[in-house]
Design a protein around this motif. Structure first.
Motif, PDB file in Angstrom:
ATOM      1  N   LEU A 749      -9.103  28.182   4.770  1.00  0.00           N
ATOM      2  CA  LEU A 749     -10.559  28.305   4.792  1.00  0.00           C
ATOM      3  C   LEU A 749     -11.121  27.900   6.155  1.00  0.00           C
ATOM      4  CD1 LEU A 749     -11.381  26.821   1.260  1.00  0.00           C
ATOM      5  CD2 LEU A 749     -11.432  29.219   1.936  1.00  0.00           C
ATOM      6  N   ALA A 750     -10.442  26.960   6.834  1.00  0.00           N
ATOM      7  CA  ALA A 750     -10.943  26.475   8.115  1.00  0.00           C
ATOM      8  C   ALA A 750     -10.861  27.521   9.216  1.00  0.00           C
ATOM      9  CB  ALA A 750     -10.171  25.220   8.541  1.00  0.00           C
ATOM     10  N   VAL A 751      -9.902  28.433   9.105  1.00  0.00           N
ATOM     11  CA  VAL A 751      -9.773  29.467  10.138  1.00  0.00           C
ATOM     12  C   VAL A 751     -10.596  30.705   9.819  1.00  0.00           C
ATOM     13  CG1 VAL A 751      -7.480  28.674  10.848  1.00  0.00           C
ATOM     14  CG2 VAL A 751      -7.693  30.419   9.063  1.00  0.00           C
ATOM     15  N   GLY A 752     -11.436  30.634   8.793  1.00  0.00           N
ATOM     16  CA  GLY A 752     -12.362  31.723   8.522  1.00  0.00           C
ATOM     17  C   GLY A 752     -11.989  32.643   7.383  1.00  0.00           C
ATOM     18  N   ALA A 753     -10.875  32.371   6.672  1.00  0.00           N
ATOM     19  CA  ALA A 753     -10.495  33.229   5.548  1.00  0.00           C
ATOM     20  C   ALA A 753     -11.432  32.983   4.368  1.00  0.00           C
ATOM     21  CB  ALA A 753      -9.059  32.961   5.139  1.00  0.00           C
ATOM     22  N   THR A 754     -11.677  34.030   3.615  1.00  0.00           N
ATOM     23  CA  THR A 754     -12.482  33.878   2.403  1.00  0.00           C
ATOM     24  C   THR A 754     -11.617  33.268   1.307  1.00  0.00           C
ATOM     25  OG1 THR A 754     -11.905  36.062   1.554  1.00  0.00           O
ATOM     26  CG2 THR A 754     -13.810  35.925   3.023  1.00  0.00           C
ATOM     27  N   ARG A 755     -12.272  32.881   0.221  1.00  0.00           N
ATOM     28  CA  ARG A 755     -11.513  32.307  -0.894  1.00  0.00           C
ATOM     29  C   ARG A 755     -10.525  33.320  -1.479  1.00  0.00           C
ATOM     30  NH1 ARG A 755     -15.432  28.535  -4.666  1.00  0.00           N
ATOM     31  NH2 ARG A 755     -16.012  27.009  -3.052  1.00  0.00           N
ATOM     32  N   TRP A 756     -10.966  34.551  -1.546  1.00  0.00           N
ATOM     33  CA  TRP A 756     -10.063  35.572  -2.090  1.00  0.00           C
ATOM     34  C   TRP A 756      -8.876  35.802  -1.155  1.00  0.00           C
ATOM     35  CZ3 TRP A 756      -8.608  37.614  -6.340  1.00  0.00           C
ATOM     36  CH2 TRP A 756      -7.900  38.831  -6.361  1.00  0.00           C
ATOM     37  N   GLN A 757      -9.135  35.864   0.147  1.00  0.00           N
ATOM     38  CA  GLN A 757      -8.038  36.012   1.090  1.00  0.00           C
ATOM     39  C   GLN A 757      -7.103  34.811   1.034  1.00  0.00           C
ATOM     40  OE1 GLN A 757     -10.478  36.505   4.578  1.00  0.00           O
ATOM     41  NE2 GLN A 757     -10.153  38.741   4.639  1.00  0.00           N
ATOM     42  N   THR A 758      -7.657  33.633   0.888  1.00  0.00           N
ATOM     43  CA  THR A 758      -6.825  32.431   0.758  1.00  0.00           C
ATOM     44  C   THR A 758      -5.964  32.497  -0.493  1.00  0.00           C
ATOM     45  OG1 THR A 758      -8.480  31.116   1.929  1.00  0.00           O
ATOM     46  CG2 THR A 758      -6.899  29.925   0.566  1.00  0.00           C
TER      47      THR A 758
END
Length: 863
Positions: A749-758
């Motif tokens: 999440l810190a590098v900009g990924a969304t929750r779904w991408q995470t």
């Protein structure tokens, strides 16, 4: 010296003896518990194997002695031979009508009777199971009779000393019979019993050349060939005068004239089927005429058959198996063919049936001279011209065993009533064999391969262990049960896995922790519902409800996901401050889309039925209405959606990634909404185009995954069993996802990924080992389910993937039939084989699953 730890600091406290003892006791108990579990599983497997092994032990046919026929003194050939159930006595019927009663072990003649008082019959026939015979005479009359054994028990009082002194198992001759002391110390006497009814006239006084009979209801059905070339059929009913006791015969029937063929001569074999609807007349060259006698007053020629199949030679024997449906045709080469009528589609015969040679028992070059069919099962004893005697099992198409009578060709052969012995008359002697064949019908080929059962058009996989008549042919094919187990598992997992896994992902990655703390226990409570309750609800509530709303139910599989996804994209379009304030209400918002989807299904279902299925989905499934395009559209729609998603990921996403980086939340949400709706439209268009192409190519989905609708079907089972499996998969999946280290989630999440991408790119690969374990445990739950399948699937052992049809599983079959199975019977052992098969399937699946799980676990560590 004090112990030091890896930190270099000394340990100041010592473990007390109580803690050490408790630790040691716990270690021992855990070890014993684990070892005991392993031993228990092994013992269960060993027990199952021990019960199943006798099914595959070889049968034995062993010589049991030879005895010359004493006081033979008669050149008349033996027509028929039968033995009693104790293998003590045998009666033989000779061509001149004389009946001899003899001891089987010594060949001693105990009694000789001539029931016809010097007027020998010109034809005779024996009806197995009934013990009845029909005799035809030169004056055109027919008489019914019985030949058998009379059994009585004698009191010890008043008996001669020779009888009272008999020990258990000893026997002696007494008044033309045999008296034996039984194991219960009773005196059992057996003697010959003959009965002869009054004659009746066939109508025109022509000599009877051939005759056969059967019993239907309270009447006799008789077929007779007379010297004038007529084949006569009569239904004969006895009427007894209550005052005088005199029996009179009432007859009715018809006749048909055989084609005049002087070169061929008259037929030499005549057989009437067990229910009296078919008659067969055969010649020595193998030509056979089959007559339809359903209307006995108007018999018609239905079919001409070559029993020798154009091979030439001579037909030596034409008999029947139990029930008189299957014919036994033996020729001069020793080949035995088993024929019975089948009813294929499009048959042009008057009764719609044609003869099929279902089983072939190859010979050794010597002609078949005599056959004797079991009166209990599908065993057949055959005698040959070289003195050989062979025992066959017809269903499994195998030779059980054989022996040899070296004194000459076999005149007659008899299989004992208990199927524990064979008696053959050859060369003026009795030849005996002991038979031990408790499970002749079970071979690997008959259990797991196709078998041609009596009456079937072709070989099939089938399971039916019991029937309503004595001549029932058991069917022990496990393939339909294995298939039913796989079918139930497939459809239940197809519904349960997406819901459970996606629910676990939503709970761990998107749901507020306080809400998650309430949701998970609630779903886990679903597992407490008893299977019998779920099966009851499925059979009496869900199945009738779904049957009345099939279009709506089909539409719901598309409408509800559409509504949920539409709601998700709508949530994404909310302003960020509002979305943050409403975060705890996300679940309620998603749940609110479910009734919206259900409403869409209620509206779209009837419309889809009109457009796709000509207004009647059940009629379309039966093939009575509409073309194939509508069915292809529904089946291809999920695959079309997957294809559109793949195209978006492969081509669309890379092209818009750079431009989307500068978009705001609102603009991106609007774009995603438009792309979603465009994807839905593209999926519908792609599915429509593919459906039209397949329909134009003449391909029809009916007969595969969709076909005739049955109320209790795989769809109902999939929904209800999915409901039972979801809690298990969900709980374990949620635990696996929650156990992923939080720093991995935070870093993504810190590098900009969304929750779904995470969730997709970080959490799922890391938790894949636990997710796979959850799926395998759910699979084991689905494989072993009994009550839901038993009550909601119709319990029909059919081999169809049709989602609208029923099935029978291994576990349901065991639950239904094992309580009624006789211990050590073939059915009893076959049910244990079914249990062993289920055990083996689960073991193999779990072994493979563990191997795959370890690979996922290794991959997770690498990530």
């Amino acid at each position: 010296m004090a112990d030091t730890s890896f930190t270099g600091r000394s340990r100041r406290r010592q473990t007390t003896w109580r803690v050490a003892a408790a630790d040691r006791a716990a270690r021992i108990l855990i070890t014993l518990g684990g070892a005991g579990t392993i031993v228990a599983v092994i013992l269960v497997c060993v027990f199952l194997v021990s019960v199943v092994i006798p099914l595959f032990l070889p049968a034995e046919v062993l010589p049991d002695g030879e005895a010359p026929l004493k006081d033979a003194g008669r050149p008349s050939p033996v027509l028929l031979c039968r033995t009693d159930e104790y293998r003590v006595l045998s009666w033989t019927l000779h061509a001149d009508g004389v009946v001899d009663l003899r001891r089987v072990d010594t060949g001693e003649l105990l009694e000789r009777r001539d029931p016809f008082e010097g007027v020998p019959p010109s034809a005779s026939a024996y009806l197995p199971g009934e013990g009845r015979l029909a005799f035809g005479f030169r004056d055109g009359t027919v008489r019914f009779g019985r030949i058998g054994f009379a059994t009585t028990f004698l009191p010890d009082e008043g008996m001669p000393d020779a009888l009272r002194s008999l020990e258990p198992g000893e026997r002696t001759v007494h008044e033309g019979g045999i008296v034996e002391r039984t194991a219960e110390k009773q005196l059992r006497r057996q003697s010959l019993r003959t009965e002869l009814e009054a004659p009746f006239d066939l109508g025109e006084g022509s000599p009877v050349l051939l005759v056969d009979l059967t019993v239907r209801g309270g009447s006799f059905l008789v077929a007779a060939l007379t010297e004038d070339g007529a084949l006569r059929f009569q239904e004969v009913t006895a009427r007894k005068n209550l005052l005088t006791g005199k029996v009179t015969w009432t007859t009715s029937g018809g006749k048909v004239s055989l084609p005049a063929e002087p070169a061929r001569g008259p037929p030499t074999r005549l057989v009437l089927s067990g229910i009296g609807t078919i008659a067969y007349a055969a010649w020595p060259d193998g030509r056979m005429l089959r007559f339809d006698v359903r209307e006995i007053e108007k018999p018609v020629l239905a079919e001409t058959v070559d029993l020798l199949g154009g091979r030439g030679g001579r037909l030596e024997v034409l008999g029947t198996l139990i029930g008189k449906t299957s014919l036994v045709a033996g020729d001069a080469t020793g080949r035995i063919g088993i024929w019975f009528p089948v009813r294929p589609r499009g048959s042009a015969t008057p009764d719609g049936a044609v003869m099929a040679e279902a089983h072939v028992l190859e010979g050794a070059g010597s002609p078949v001279t005599a056959v004797s069919a079991s009166e209990r099962t599908r065993l057949l004893a055959a005698g040959f011209g070289d003195g050989a005697v062979r025992l066959f099992h017809i269903t499994s198409n195998q030779v059980i065993g054989e022996g040899a009578a070296p004194r000459g060709p076999v005149e007659a052969v008899a299989l004992t009533p208990k199927e524990d012995g064979i008696v053959a008359v050859a060369g003026g002697s009795f030849h005996r064999w002991a038979v031990r064949a408790p499970h002749p019908e079970t071979t690997l080929a008959s259990i797991f391969g196709k078998v041609w059962y009596e009456g079937d058009v072709e070989p099939t996989h089938s399971w039916q262990s019991t029937g309503g008549t004595d001549d029932f042919e058991p069917k022990y094919g496990l393939v339909p049960l294995i298939f039913g187990t796989l079918k139930a598992t497939f459809y239940s997992m197809l519904i349960a896995v997406p819901l459970a896994v996606l629910g676990a992902i939503f709970t761990t990655e998107f749901l507020h922790p306080k809400v998650r703390a309430r949701v998970k226990p609630t779903i886990e409570l679903m597992a407490s519902l008893p299977s019998v309750v779920l099966g009851f609800l499925a059979a009496l509530i869900f199945a009738p409800w779904i049957e009345g709303r099939v279009p709506t139910v089909i539409a719901s599989f598309g409408a509800i996901p559409f509504a949920v996804l539409l709601g998700a994209y709508s949530w994404q379009a909310l302003p960020r401050p509002l979305a943050l304030r409403m975060e705890r209400w996300r679940l309620l918002f998603i749940l609110a889309t479910l009734p919206v989807g259900a409403g869409l299904a209620f509206l779209a279902g009837p419309l889809a039925e009109d457009v796709l299925f000509s207004g009647d989905v059940k009629g379309w499934l039966d093939g009575a209405k509409g073309g194939p395009a509508g069915g292809w559209f529904v089946l291809l729609l999920p695959f079309s959606a997957l294809a559109v998603i793949a195209a978006n990921v492969r081509w669309v996403n890379p092209r818009i990634a750079a431009a989307a980086a500068s978009w705001g939340r609102a603009r991106e949400a609007r774009f995603e909404m438009v792309r979603f709706l465009a994807g839905v439209a593209a999926s519908v268009a792609l599915s429509t185009a593919a459906a039209q192409l397949l329909g134009a190519a003449g391909l029809d989905p009916r007969g595969g995954f969709v076909d005739t609708y049955v109320q209790r079907n795989a769809l109902v089972v999939g929904v209800v069993m999915g409901f039972a499996v979801i809690p298990i998969i969900y709980t374990l999946s949620e635990d696996a996802l929650s156990s992923v280290p939080e720093h991995l989630r935070a870093a993504s999440l810190a590098v900009g990924a969304t929750r779904w991408q995470t969730a997709v790119n970080v959490i799922l690969p890391t938790a894949m080992s636990g997710l796979f374990s959850a799926l395998m445990i759910g699979l084991g739950r689905a494989v072993g389910e009994t009550m839901v399948v038993l009550m909601a699937a119709g319990n029909t052992p059919v081999l169809e993937w049709n989602v609208f049809n029923g099935f029978r599983t291994l576990s349901a079959n065991i639950a239904v039939e094992l309580p009624e199975a006789v211990q050590d019977s073939t059915t009893y052992r076959m049910l244990f084989l079914a249990a062993l098969t289920l055990f083996s399937m689960t073991f193999v699946v779990n072994t493979l699953a563990e191997s795959v799980r370890q690979r996922f676990r290794k991959r997770a560590f690498e990530l």
